[in-house]
Write a protein that holds these residues in place. Structure first.
Motif, short mmCIF file in Angstrom:
data_model
loop_
_atom_site.label_atom_id
_atom_site.label_comp_id
_atom_site.label_asym_id
_atom_site.label_seq_id
_atom_site.Cartn_x
_atom_site.Cartn_y
_atom_site.Cartn_z
N VAL A 73 19.19 56.05 -45.40
CA VAL A 73 20.19 56.67 -46.26
C VAL A 73 21.56 56.04 -46.01
N VAL A 74 22.26 55.77 -47.11
CA VAL A 74 23.64 55.27 -47.06
C VAL A 74 24.54 56.27 -47.79
N ASN A 75 25.84 56.18 -47.56
CA ASN A 75 26.80 57.13 -48.13
C ASN A 75 26.35 58.56 -47.84
N HIS A 76 26.06 58.79 -46.59
CA HIS A 76 25.45 60.04 -46.12
C HIS A 76 26.46 61.05 -45.60
N GLY A 77 27.74 60.66 -45.47
CA GLY A 77 28.75 61.62 -45.05
C GLY A 77 29.12 61.59 -43.58
N VAL A 78 28.35 60.87 -42.76
CA VAL A 78 28.72 60.73 -41.35
C VAL A 78 29.67 59.52 -41.24
N ASP A 79 30.74 59.68 -40.48
CA ASP A 79 31.79 58.67 -40.37
C ASP A 79 31.23 57.36 -39.77
N PRO A 80 31.26 56.26 -40.53
CA PRO A 80 30.72 54.99 -40.01
C PRO A 80 31.44 54.50 -38.75
N LYS A 81 32.75 54.75 -38.66
CA LYS A 81 33.48 54.33 -37.45
C LYS A 81 32.95 55.07 -36.22
N LEU A 82 32.67 56.36 -36.40
CA LEU A 82 32.12 57.16 -35.31
C LEU A 82 30.73 56.64 -34.92
N MET A 83 29.93 56.30 -35.91
CA MET A 83 28.59 55.77 -35.63
C MET A 83 28.68 54.50 -34.77
N ARG A 84 29.57 53.60 -35.16
CA ARG A 84 29.71 52.34 -34.42
C ARG A 84 30.25 52.59 -33.01
N ALA A 85 31.23 53.50 -32.91
CA ALA A 85 31.82 53.80 -31.61
C ALA A 85 30.80 54.42 -30.66
N MET A 86 29.95 55.30 -31.19
CA MET A 86 28.91 55.93 -30.37
C MET A 86 27.96 54.88 -29.81
N ARG A 87 27.53 53.99 -30.67
CA ARG A 87 26.57 52.96 -30.23
C ARG A 87 27.18 52.09 -29.13
N GLU A 88 28.46 51.73 -29.29
CA GLU A 88 29.09 50.86 -28.30
C GLU A 88 29.40 51.60 -27.01
N SER A 89 29.76 52.88 -27.09
CA SER A 89 29.98 53.66 -25.87
C SER A 89 28.70 53.75 -25.04
N TRP A 90 27.58 53.95 -25.73
CA TRP A 90 26.32 54.03 -25.00
C TRP A 90 25.91 52.68 -24.44
N ARG A 91 26.20 51.62 -25.15
CA ARG A 91 25.93 50.28 -24.59
C ARG A 91 26.72 50.11 -23.29
N GLU A 92 27.98 50.58 -23.34
CA GLU A 92 28.84 50.50 -22.16
C GLU A 92 28.25 51.34 -21.02
N PHE A 93 27.74 52.53 -21.35
CA PHE A 93 27.14 53.37 -20.32
C PHE A 93 26.01 52.63 -19.60
N PRO A 118 27.19 62.06 -20.07
CA PRO A 118 27.90 61.10 -19.21
C PRO A 118 29.42 61.30 -19.27
N ALA A 119 30.05 61.26 -18.10
CA ALA A 119 31.52 61.34 -18.02
C ALA A 119 32.16 60.00 -18.32
N LEU A 120 31.39 58.93 -18.20
CA LEU A 120 31.86 57.58 -18.52
C LEU A 120 30.93 56.97 -19.55
N PRO A 121 31.46 56.18 -20.48
CA PRO A 121 32.87 55.93 -20.77
C PRO A 121 33.63 57.23 -21.07
N SER A 122 34.91 57.22 -20.89
CA SER A 122 35.71 58.45 -20.94
C SER A 122 35.66 59.15 -22.30
N SER A 123 35.41 58.38 -23.36
CA SER A 123 35.37 58.97 -24.71
C SER A 123 33.99 59.52 -25.07
N CYS A 124 33.01 59.33 -24.18
CA CYS A 124 31.60 59.57 -24.54
C CYS A 124 31.33 61.03 -24.90
#
Length: 361
Positions: free
Chosen positions: A87-107, A162-168
């Motif tokens: 599904v595209v144009n689904h209403g979830v913020d794409p920036k948040l989606m990308r940030a989540m994926r990268e935060s977890w990669r960092e974890f 997780p407490a790290l990354p700090s934004s997680c």
């Protein structure tokens, strides 16, 4: 069999990968019939699961139009034919989606001791893990993961996030909130497509008291990807799954007849699939479909699977409205807690778990 501890010492797959080994340990070598070397037949080689644009389908929480709506028809066909769609144009913020994926990669790239404080047990699976199922001597998958609860509220424990990354932690809360809202909208669409009232499936799941959890998958580089899998073939035990894949590294494969289709992820899309509880509720009009994950020798992969499930203590059985003389109820009633325990003792086993529940004829 005890669910309090793992049957053998836990080995972190990422540590194996980073150690520079040239051959994977025997514990990860799959039988030849289960390996990812099966190629697609020409008819499905270039196929991809349906891609559905949800733009304009909702005003607030309300679905526009009825079952005749072209987008709803597309979803209905995808559920019946594939069990999967994007599904595209689904209403979830794409920036948040990308940030989540990268935060977890960092974890996952934190020092091992930082991650070990979140080590999980098979009792709840919550936290940092490296195996599914408690069968001693089982062949394991080439992956680590992090599992956490979002709903019901009583199971939500920020200390286990997780407490790290700090934004997680902040990202997990906002992302989960938005994905729960999207899941609720999808439930309305599926209800309408089954000829049921818009809120029918949601009520069967427990209304506002549904279960929702997140599993973040980390698939490290693998020196012998043809011998193993990142996640063995299985169907999801819950209701709906919304997967945020790694945009750059395909890995999810969906069974299509006797072949496997490697899903080509669309940027900022969710991959949605039907789980076993939805198969039971719909009396197998909608079917959960086997899928698995292949691994890569050159690139690691991160994906986020969000599971939208029934309240754990509500018996789930075929909806009476979908049971007829020609199509009797295929499954006995069982709570999701009972079914999940059944699954967890065995680990991924294709479609065998849900099929074994069918009522004798």
């Amino acid at each position: 069999m005890s669910l309090q501890s793992w049957p053998e010492p836990v080995v972190r797959v990422q540590s194996l990968s980073e150690s520079g080994i040239k051959a994977i340990p025997d514990r990860y070598v799959k039988p030849p019939s289960d390996r990812a070397s099966i190629v697609c037949s020409p008819s499905v080689k270039d196929a991809n699961i349906p891609i559905i644009d949800l733009e304009g389908l909702f005003i607030g929480a309300n679905v526009l139009g009825g079952p005749g709506n072209p987008t709803l028809r597309q979803i209905n066909e995808a559920c019946r034919d594939w069990g999967f769609f994007q599904v595209v144009n689904h209403g979830v913020d794409p920036k948040l989606m990308r940030a989540m994926r990268e935060s977890w990669r960092e974890f996952f790239h934190l020092p091992l001791e930082s991650k070990q404080q979140y080590a999980n047990s098979p009792c709840t699976y919550e936290g940092y893990g490296s195996r599914l199922g408690i069968e001693k001597g089982a062949v394991l998958d080439w992956s680590d993961y992090y599992f956490l609860h979002y709903m019901p509220q009583c199971l939500r424990s920020h200390e286990k996030w997780p407490a790290l990354p700090s934004s997680c932690r902040e990202q997990i809360a906002e992302y989960s909130k938005q994905v729960v809202e999207l899941s609720g909208r999808l439930m309305k669409m599926l209800s309408l497509n089954l000829g049921l009232p818009e809120d029918f499936l949601q009520r069967c799941f427990g209304g506002e008291e549904i279960g929702a959890c997140l599993r973040v998958n980390f698939y490290p580089k693998c020196p012998q990807p043809d011998l193993t899998l990142g996640l063995s073939s299985h169907s999801d035990p819950g209701g709906l799954t919304l997967l945020l894949p790694d945009e750059n590294v395909p890995g999810l494969q969906v069974r299509r007849g006797e072949s496997w289709v490697t899903v080509d992820p669309v940027p900022d899309a969710f991959i949605v699939n039907i789980g076993d509880q939805m198969q039971v509720l719909s009396n197998a009009i909608y079917r959960s479909v086997e899928h698995r994950v292949i691994v890569n020798s050159a690139k690691e992969r991160v994906s986020l699977a969000f599971f939208y499930n029934p309240k754990s203590d509500i018996p789930i059985a075929p909806a009476p409205e979908l049971v007829t003389e020609d199509r009797p109820a295929l499954y006995p009633a069982m709570t999701f807690d009972e079914y999940r325990l059944y699954i967890r003792t065995k680990g991924p086993r294709g479609k065998s778990q849900v099929e074994s529940l069918k009522s004798p004829r």
